[in-house]
Design a protein around this motif. Structure first.
Motif, PDB file in Angstrom:
ATOM      1  N   LYS A   1      24.262  16.001  30.783  1.00 30.10           N
ATOM      2  CA  LYS A   1      22.893  15.591  30.464  1.00 30.10           C
ATOM      3  C   LYS A   1      22.500  16.114  29.090  1.00 30.10           C
ATOM      4  O   LYS A   1      22.787  17.247  28.726  1.00 30.10           O
TER       5      LYS A   1
ATOM      6  N   LYS B   1      15.809  23.355  39.042  1.00 26.89           N
ATOM      7  CA  LYS B   1      15.605  21.906  39.069  1.00 26.89           C
ATOM      8  C   LYS B   1      15.863  21.246  37.714  1.00 26.89           C
ATOM      9  O   LYS B   1      15.653  20.048  37.555  1.00 26.89           O
ATOM     10  N   ASP B   2      16.309  22.018  36.763  1.00 30.34           N
ATOM     11  CA  ASP B   2      16.501  21.492  35.408  1.00 30.34           C
ATOM     12  C   ASP B   2      17.911  20.916  35.264  1.00 30.34           C
ATOM     13  O   ASP B   2      18.906  21.647  35.293  1.00 30.34           O
ATOM     14  N   VAL B   3      18.018  19.591  35.111  1.00 29.93           N
ATOM     15  CA  VAL B   3      19.336  18.944  35.032  1.00 29.93           C
ATOM     16  C   VAL B   3      20.086  19.342  33.765  1.00 29.93           C
ATOM     17  O   VAL B   3      21.324  19.388  33.751  1.00 29.93           O
TER      18      VAL B   3
ATOM     19  N   ARG C   1      24.504  19.482  43.420  1.00 29.09           N
ATOM     20  CA  ARG C   1      24.926  18.075  43.458  1.00 29.09           C
ATOM     21  C   ARG C   1      25.852  17.744  42.283  1.00 29.09           C
ATOM     22  O   ARG C   1      26.848  17.038  42.446  1.00 29.09           O
ATOM     23  N   HIS C   2      25.527  18.276  41.133  1.00 28.21           N
ATOM     24  CA  HIS C   2      26.360  17.992  39.955  1.00 28.21           C
ATOM     25  C   HIS C   2      27.726  18.673  40.071  1.00 28.21           C
ATOM     26  O   HIS C   2      28.748  18.102  39.659  1.00 28.21           O
TER      27      HIS C   2
ATOM     28  N   ALA D   1      21.509  22.802  34.352  1.00 26.91           N
ATOM     29  CA  ALA D   1      22.593  22.690  35.329  1.00 26.91           C
ATOM     30  C   ALA D   1      23.887  22.232  34.667  1.00 26.91           C
ATOM     31  O   ALA D   1      24.955  22.834  34.857  1.00 26.91           O
TER      32      ALA D   1
ATOM     33  N   ASN E   1      19.881  19.935  48.027  1.00 25.51           N
ATOM     34  CA  ASN E   1      19.316  19.068  46.990  1.00 25.51           C
ATOM     35  C   ASN E   1      19.226  19.727  45.622  1.00 25.51           C
ATOM     36  O   ASN E   1      18.723  19.118  44.674  1.00 25.51           O
TER      37      ASN E   1
ATOM     38  N   VAL F   1      19.881  20.598  42.030  1.00 32.41           N
ATOM     39  CA  VAL F   1      20.532  19.782  41.000  1.00 32.41           C
ATOM     40  C   VAL F   1      21.925  20.305  40.675  1.00 32.41           C
ATOM     41  O   VAL F   1      22.900  19.546  40.630  1.00 32.41           O
TER      42      VAL F   1
END
Length: 757
Positions: free
Chosen positions: A256, A569-571, A605-606, A574, A600, A602
């Motif tokens: 990202k 929560k910061d993509v 999941r990544h 992450a 959940n 981030v």
């Protein structure tokens, strides 16, 4: 007919269409085709009359044949001269006959009188095959001539010793899908489009490193050294962070903050009907007046930094679209560390022509602050690999094969402006002062000349300039100039990390990887720790961790948890942390789960996606046996398919979905044959995921009408991809191909997913 008369006639025709309810769109199309049934070859002066620029601007012809022929790339030297790559061999006819002729050149174009018009041409290199990029560095010129990258010494405007920098600068691909650009960026590395390589000259050595895969044709940078690019159907893509960061983990396919969709609006507004586009027969490609609706050949992006056009244009993006004979303007804006953009206006373009052969393929900023437009001036712009029967017919109907020996370069000026190029000297004091020039080209060139000259006498001047934080742009160039001279140290950088201006702090962070060593690693760790409460700079700080890891792995590992504790929560954070976890992804996942079992998160999941990708690659076949069994299939895959779907078959972000473990590949072979022969238009579903524009190209051209590939070749290609990587499926035979051709005899249009349900 002049541009004005054509515009009036076209406007009148459109008015009649809107005012007559009984007149069908098809009738409008017929009328348009009649009006534009012929497409005459125009002289440079005539073609100039067909060019319409935005109000307040005018277009000046800088060079035309025979001074320049088929220009595709250029750069300026410190004297303001143009060095141009001429791709003379490109598509001599619809079959590409003789495309590998050794007729390409690198030429030097000079304006000896200072009126902005070229009056001297010098051939620097000739007998090249499809040269595509060039870059001046020190006393030589980098030249991209697929598959090789050369460094050629300059001896009095004559070519000297050649050094092979990279024997595999391009690997596979065709003319439209091979690396290009050679942009010498602010961080002193040279970057490319359609490539994941970067280069740097260190003494007599050439460094080559992997970086993010970017774009298709053309590459640019903004005032902060962030890179921008695109692919043929997407307006503008780009990076939020420094180009050298975020690529430390080869297991991580996407990061990202890189390859982001900056301007998702892909609409174009041609000044004339454009039936001569590859998919013009398909719905929603052309409107009722036969004008292209969305980009199909976006290329040559430029972030304007010239200081000549006024504040409203600074930082704007300009994008060429040769299929629609235009140049688009986009407005960009920083939102935190993210860059967002939109069309500058709708219904018109910054620059557009009613001459069908006006083919802008690259845009460059000049020493005078003007935008320079490279016009190949050709009828055929589509490469043979994907040329549809529809477009072949358009080319034949309007005799678009010719000309082959034309080319133009224009510059766009504000009305009344008569700017002179800024000429730089070898005086270090003048070069340091030029780092604050209002023209980004001057700043870039001054930095490069200081680095190339290895001016030790400039270092005290640069440090003195570094103390003045009132002009951030010049300071940023100063910072990177010291880096290029290998004179930057932690004492220079540390005070800048505490400045109020966020971009100064950001740039200071971005330089840390180039100066980290065993003696300053603790100071670097302290700097990174200081940004653990800074939402704006936490991603950049996390992206520096892989560089710290090279010096002290344990120190980098200790810092890592604090980032996901603080920004769960910061993509961007992450993915930055995953880039620091090469071959340690499973351990990092365990650490995250132990801290917080939330499925959940981030970063969780990544990480799971990266681990799945690693597992798939381990299961994949090596391909060596398949390459021997299907040699033509392997070759076609590398030259046609790999450039969008990736060497590992896992797809490339923004370009194409995966072929590996794809039900479209391993399912019914008749369906795959139909797709390969005739193409597939999105949205496309693969393994439960929808791939559609603007996130993906969503349009795969067929190769069934390409005379270069026999049915046996195509059968080999499909057999290869149906059994490569982790795939395993029945082979495809030449008889299978013939059967599908017979079933869809006469078909031109691409398939859609709905047709296979």
């Amino acid at each position: 007919m002049t541009s004005k008369l054509i515009g009036c006639a076209l406007a009148g025709l459109m008015f009649m269409s809107c005012g007559n309810e009984g007149k069908s769109p098809k009738a409008d199309s017929i009328a348009m085709r009649q009006q534009y049934g012929e497409s005459p070859v125009l002289t440079a002066e005539q073609s100039l009359q067909h060019l319409k620029a935005e109000d307040g601007f005018s277009v000046q012809l800088v060079a035309a044949e025979p001074q320049v022929i088929v220009p595709v790339a250029m750069t300026f030297d410190e004297k303001g001269r143009l060095w141009v790559a001429e791709m003379t061999g490109y598509m001599p006819d619809t079959s590409g006959t003789g495309e590998n002729a050794m007729n390409g050149k690198i030429v030097i174009l000079e304006d000896a009188t200072g009126d902005g018009v070229i009056d001297k041409r010098t051939v620097f290199l000739d007998s090249l095959v499809l040269p595509r990029a060039l870059c001046i560095i020190e006393n030589g010129l980098l030249v991209a001539e697929p598959p090789r990258l050369w460094y050629v010494e300059i001896n009095g405007d004559k070519a000297g010793k050649r050094t092979l920098v990279d024997s595999a600068y391009t690997e596979g691909g065709n003319v439209e899908h091979q690396p290009n650009g050679l942009l010498r960026a602010m961080d002193n590395w040279i970057y490319n489009a359609k490539s994941n390589k970067r280069y740097r000259k260190e003494g007599n050595r050439w460094l080559k490193e992997d970086t993010h895969f970017r774009g298709q044709w053309g590459i640019s940078q903004d005032n902060y050294g962030r890179l921008f690019y695109n692919n043929n159907s997407e307006n503008l893509l780009g990076d939020y962070f420094s180009p050298g960061l975020g690529s430390a983990n080869p297991n991580q396919r996407n990061v990202k903050g890189y390859d982001e969709n900056i301007v998702p609006d892909n609409r174009v507004f041609p000044a004339r009907p454009t039936p001569g586009v590859n998919r013009g027969y398909m719905k929603k490609v052309l409107d009722d007046s036969l004008r292209l609706i969305n980009f199909t050949a976006a290329c040559g992006p430029l972030i304007y930094r010239g200081g000549l056009y006024g504040a409203a244009y600074e930082g704007n993006a300009f994008v060429a679209e040769p299929s629609a004979n235009l140049v688009k303007r986009d407005l960009l804006e920083d939102s935190g560390y993210q860059v967002k953009g939109k069309l500058a206006y709708t219904g018109r373009e910054f620059l557009a022509s009613t001459d069908e052969r006006f083919r802008p393929v690259n845009l460059h900023l000049g020493p005078d602050g003007a935008i320079y437009v490279l016009d190949m001036y050709r009828g055929i712009i589509q490469h043979k690999t994907y040329l549809t029967p529809y477009l072949k017919n358009e080319i034949n109907t309007r005799s678009l094969t010719q000309p082959l020996n034309c080319g133009r370069i224009y510059r766009v000026l504000p009305n009344g402006a008569k700017p002179m190029p800024f000429k730089l000297t070898a005086d270090p004091a003048q070069l340091v002062a030029a780092l604050d020039n209002t023209n980004g080209w001057v700043r870039d060139k001054a930095q490069q000349m200081l680095v190339d000259g290895k001016y030790a006498s400039a270092i005290p001047l640069l440090r003195q300039r570094l103390a003045d934080t009132t002009k951030p742009i010049g300071l940023i160039h100063t910072l990177w100039t010291l880096e290029g001279l290998h004179a930057l140290n932690i004492t220079d950088v540390k005070p800048l990390t505490r400045q109020k201006d966020v971009m100064i702090r950001t740039q200071a962070l971005w330089t840390l990887p180039s100066i980290i060593n065993s003696s300053n690693k603790a100071a670097v760790a302290d700097i990174l720790t200081g940004f653990l409460i800074d939402q704006q700079l936490a991603p950049s700080a996390a992206l520096v961790l892989p560089a710290l890891k090279k010096v002290d792995p344990s120190m980098a590992k200790r810092l890592s948890p604090a980032f996901f504790y603080g920004f769960p929560k910061d993509v961007f954070v992450a993915d930055a942390l995953i880039s620091n976890a090469k071959d340690q992804e499973a351990a990092l996942l365990d650490e995250v789960i132990a801290w917080n079992p939330d499925t959940n998160l981030v970063i969780r999941r990544h990480l799971q996606k990266v681990l799945t990708d690693i597992s798939n690659r381990r299961k994949a076949s090596q391909g060596d046996v398949l390459a021997k069994e299907f040699p033509r299939g392997n070759l076609i895959f590398k030259t046609v398919c790999q450039t969008c779907h990736g060497a590992d078959g896992e797809g490339i972000q923004s370009l194409a979905p995966p072929l590996n473990h794809s039900e479209l590949v391993t399912g019914k072979k008749e369906r795959l044959i139909a797709i390969v022969l005739y193409g597939l238009t999105g949205p496309v579903e693969v393994n439960g995921k929808i791939y559609k524009a603007p996130e993906y190209n969503a349009d795969m051209p067929g190769i069934g009408s390409n005379d270069e590939f026999s049915d046996g070749d195509i059968a080999q290609l499909m057999s290869f991809i149906r059994n490569a990587w982790g795939n395993k499926a029945e082979k495809v035979t030449e008889k299978d191909i013939l059967s599908v051709r017979e079933k869809y005899k006469g078909r031109q249009k691409s398939f859609t997913m709905e047709e296979f349900k």
